[in-house]
Design an enzyme around this catalytic site. Structure first.
Site, PDB file in Angstrom:
ATOM      1  N   ASN A   9       0.867  -1.180   0.000  1.00  0.00           N
ATOM      2  CA  ASN A   9       0.000   0.000   0.000  1.00  0.00           C
ATOM      3  C   ASN A   9       0.906   1.233   0.000  1.00  0.00           C
ATOM      4  O   ASN A   9       1.479   1.583   1.032  1.00  0.00           O
ATOM      5  CB  ASN A   9      -0.893  -0.017   1.256  1.00  0.00           C
ATOM      6  CG  ASN A   9      -1.711   1.255   1.383  1.00  0.00           C
ATOM      7  OD1 ASN A   9      -1.835   2.029   0.429  1.00  0.00           O
ATOM      8  ND2 ASN A   9      -2.273   1.486   2.563  1.00  0.00           N
ATOM      9  N   TRP A  10       1.012   1.880  -1.156  1.00  0.00           N
ATOM     10  CA  TRP A  10       1.917   3.025  -1.269  1.00  0.00           C
ATOM     11  C   TRP A  10       1.334   4.303  -0.657  1.00  0.00           C
ATOM     12  O   TRP A  10       2.009   5.316  -0.589  1.00  0.00           O
ATOM     13  CB  TRP A  10       2.260   3.276  -2.736  1.00  0.00           C
ATOM     14  CG  TRP A  10       3.269   2.324  -3.298  1.00  0.00           C
ATOM     15  CD1 TRP A  10       3.806   1.223  -2.674  1.00  0.00           C
ATOM     16  CD2 TRP A  10       3.880   2.373  -4.598  1.00  0.00           C
ATOM     17  NE1 TRP A  10       4.704   0.599  -3.506  1.00  0.00           N
ATOM     18  CE2 TRP A  10       4.769   1.284  -4.690  1.00  0.00           C
ATOM     19  CE3 TRP A  10       3.767   3.231  -5.695  1.00  0.00           C
ATOM     20  CZ2 TRP A  10       5.535   1.042  -5.838  1.00  0.00           C
ATOM     21  CZ3 TRP A  10       4.514   2.987  -6.830  1.00  0.00           C
ATOM     22  CH2 TRP A  10       5.398   1.904  -6.897  1.00  0.00           C
ATOM     23  N   LYS A  11       0.060   4.254  -0.296  1.00  0.00           N
ATOM     24  CA  LYS A  11      -0.613   5.452   0.234  1.00  0.00           C
ATOM     25  C   LYS A  11      -0.398   6.631  -0.729  1.00  0.00           C
ATOM     26  O   LYS A  11      -0.385   6.410  -1.937  1.00  0.00           O
ATOM     27  CB  LYS A  11      -0.106   5.768   1.641  1.00  0.00           C
ATOM     28  CG  LYS A  11      -0.131   4.551   2.552  1.00  0.00           C
ATOM     29  CD  LYS A  11       0.021   4.916   3.990  1.00  0.00           C
ATOM     30  CE  LYS A  11       0.108   3.646   4.824  1.00  0.00           C
ATOM     31  NZ  LYS A  11      -0.152   3.863   6.229  1.00  0.00           N
ATOM     32  N   HIS A  96      -9.766   1.130   4.263  1.00  0.00           N
ATOM     33  CA  HIS A  96      -8.530   1.367   5.029  1.00  0.00           C
ATOM     34  C   HIS A  96      -8.817   2.375   6.150  1.00  0.00           C
ATOM     35  O   HIS A  96      -9.606   3.297   5.970  1.00  0.00           O
ATOM     36  CB  HIS A  96      -7.432   1.893   4.095  1.00  0.00           C
ATOM     37  CG  HIS A  96      -6.092   1.917   4.756  1.00  0.00           C
ATOM     38  ND1 HIS A  96      -5.723   2.908   5.633  1.00  0.00           N
ATOM     39  CD2 HIS A  96      -5.057   1.050   4.697  1.00  0.00           C
ATOM     40  CE1 HIS A  96      -4.499   2.651   6.082  1.00  0.00           C
ATOM     41  NE2 HIS A  96      -4.070   1.532   5.526  1.00  0.00           N
ATOM     42  N   GLU A  98      -7.258   4.827   7.195  1.00  0.00           N
ATOM     43  CA  GLU A  98      -7.011   6.235   6.867  1.00  0.00           C
ATOM     44  C   GLU A  98      -8.158   6.823   6.054  1.00  0.00           C
ATOM     45  O   GLU A  98      -8.361   8.037   6.031  1.00  0.00           O
ATOM     46  CB  GLU A  98      -5.658   6.356   6.137  1.00  0.00           C
ATOM     47  CG  GLU A  98      -4.503   6.167   7.123  1.00  0.00           C
ATOM     48  CD  GLU A  98      -3.208   5.658   6.529  1.00  0.00           C
ATOM     49  OE1 GLU A  98      -3.058   5.661   5.292  1.00  0.00           O
ATOM     50  OE2 GLU A  98      -2.339   5.232   7.324  1.00  0.00           O
ATOM     51  N   GLU A 166      -5.770  -4.802  10.357  1.00  0.00           N
ATOM     52  CA  GLU A 166      -4.767  -3.765  10.596  1.00  0.00           C
ATOM     53  C   GLU A 166      -5.152  -2.965  11.844  1.00  0.00           C
ATOM     54  O   GLU A 166      -5.912  -1.995  11.746  1.00  0.00           O
ATOM     55  CB  GLU A 166      -4.715  -2.794   9.414  1.00  0.00           C
ATOM     56  CG  GLU A 166      -4.331  -3.419   8.108  1.00  0.00           C
ATOM     57  CD  GLU A 166      -3.686  -2.384   7.191  1.00  0.00           C
ATOM     58  OE1 GLU A 166      -2.509  -2.566   6.870  1.00  0.00           O
ATOM     59  OE2 GLU A 166      -4.339  -1.396   6.832  1.00  0.00           O
ATOM     60  N   GLY A 172       2.135   2.454  10.996  1.00  0.00           N
ATOM     61  CA  GLY A 172       3.074   3.571  10.860  1.00  0.00           C
ATOM     62  C   GLY A 172       4.059   3.709  12.005  1.00  0.00           C
ATOM     63  O   GLY A 172       4.521   4.799  12.319  1.00  0.00           O
ATOM     64  N   SER A 214       3.093  -1.791  10.574  1.00  0.00           N
ATOM     65  CA  SER A 214       4.531  -1.766  10.891  1.00  0.00           C
ATOM     66  C   SER A 214       5.237  -3.086  10.591  1.00  0.00           C
ATOM     67  O   SER A 214       6.056  -3.560  11.382  1.00  0.00           O
ATOM     68  CB  SER A 214       4.743  -1.353  12.353  1.00  0.00           C
ATOM     69  OG  SER A 214       4.155  -0.093  12.569  1.00  0.00           O
ATOM     70  N   GLY A 235       2.783  -1.058   4.381  1.00  0.00           N
ATOM     71  CA  GLY A 235       2.692   0.364   4.046  1.00  0.00           C
ATOM     72  C   GLY A 235       4.063   0.943   3.755  1.00  0.00           C
ATOM     73  O   GLY A 235       4.642   0.682   2.697  1.00  0.00           O
TER      74      GLY A 235
END
Ligand code: PEP
Length: 254
Positions: A9-11, A96, A98, A166, A172, A214, A235
C-alpha cells in the site's frame, strides 16, 4: 505450501512518476526470483497508466487504494472499478483506516466491497480497532466491521475477498511496536470464526487473512509464521525496494 499474499500500500507516495516507476521496476525485478509469494502493488491512481505498461507480462499485479460503487456519474473526485481496470488494476484495498478516518462508514465500505467484487476485482477489506482495553471490547468492534460487509455478500463472493486485519494503533510505527504474534493468532482465529458462522466452513476457508501494521524485514517472518495469517499488507516499507523484497523473501519462506 500455499503462496503468501503480500500487498504493497503506497498510500499518497511517491510524489513523482519517475520515482514510482523506479520503485515498481525494482520490485518487479526482485519478485521474479521469489517463489512462494503472490505480490500486489497498490499505487496512487495517477501512476497506473505508466505502471500498467511496466507490469505487462510480469508477476506483480496492480491494485488501487479505494474504488467507488458506480461505473460513472456525478461523483466528483471518485474513480470507478471500470476506469481502473482499463489500466490493469484487479485488486482494491477498501475501508482502510485512513479512509475511515475521513468519514467512511461501515455501510459505505460494504457497498464498495460488494460492487467491486461484482466488477471482477479482488477486494481487500481492511478492519482494525483504534485501541485495546482490558475488557476485550475490540472483538465486538471487529465483529461489527466485518458483519456490516458480510451481510451484503454471497458465498461465491468470498473467492474474491481478502481480509486485512490492521490494528490502527500498530500502523506507521517501528517494528517493535507491531502487534505481538500471540495476539495476532487470537484475532486471526476470531475472524475465521465469524466467517465460518456466517458462510459455513468450506467457503470461509477460501478467504485469505492478512496482517498490516509496521511490517518490516525483521518481523515479517514471525508475523506470518506465528500469527497464522496468509500474508501481509505493507505500508511504508513497501516504498523501499530493498526492504520490501526482504519482506517478500522471508514471508515466502515462513
Ligand atoms: C497500512 O497503512 O496499510 C500499513 C500497513 O502501514 P505501515 O506498514 O506503514 O504500518
Amino acid at each position: 505450501m500455499a503462496q503468501k499474499l503480500i500487498i504493497a500500500n503506497w498510500k499518497m507516495f511517491p510524489t513523482k512518476p519517475a520515482e514510482a516507476k523506479r520503485i515498481f521496476s525494482g520490485i518487479q525485478k526482485g519478485v521474479s526470483k521469489v517463489r512462494g509469494a503472490q505480490t500486489v502493488v497498490c499505487p496512487p491512481y495517477v501512476f497506473l497508466p505508466e505502471l500498467a505498461k511496466l507490469a505487462k507480462g510480469g508477476k506483480v499485479k496492480l491494485g488501487v487504494q479505494d474504488l467507488f460503487y458506480e461505473e460513472s456519474g456525478a461523483f466528483t473526485g471518485q474513480v470507478s472499478p471500470a476506469m481502473a481496470s482499463a489500466y490493469k488494476a484487479t485488486w482494491a484495498i477498501l475501508g482502510h483506516s485512513e479512509r475511515r478516518a475521513l468519514g467512511e462508514s461501515n455501510e459505505l465500505v460494504g457497498r464498495k466491497v460488494r460492487y467491486t467484487i461484482q466488477q471482477g476485482y479482488t477486494a481487500v477489506l481492511c478492519v482494525g480497532e483504534r485501541g485495546r482495553s482490558e475488557d476485550g471490547e475490540y472483538y465486538t468492534f471487529i465483529r461489527t466491521e466485518l458483519e456490516a460487509v458480510f451481510s451484503g455478500l454471497r458465498r461465491k463472493d468470498l473467492e474474491r475477498l481478502v481480509i486485512a486485519y490492521e490494528p490502527i494503533w500498530a500502523i506507521g510505527k517501528r517494528a517493535e511496536e507491531a502487534m505481538q504474534t500471540r495476539d495476532l493468532m487470537e484475532m486471526t482465529l476470531f475472524i475465521k470464526k465469524i466467517l465460518t458462522e456466517r458462510f459455513g466452513r468450506k467457503p470461509a476457508e477460501r478467504v485469505r487473512i492478512l496482517y498490516g501494521g509496521s511490517v518490516k524485514p525483521n518481523n515479517a517472518a514471525e508475523l506470518v509464521h506465528e500469527g497464522g495469517v496468509d500474508g501481509l499488507l505493507v505500508g511504508s516499507a513497501s516504498l523501499d525496494v530493498r526492504q520490501f523484497l526482504e519482506i517478500l523473501n522471508v514471508a515466502a519462506a515462513a
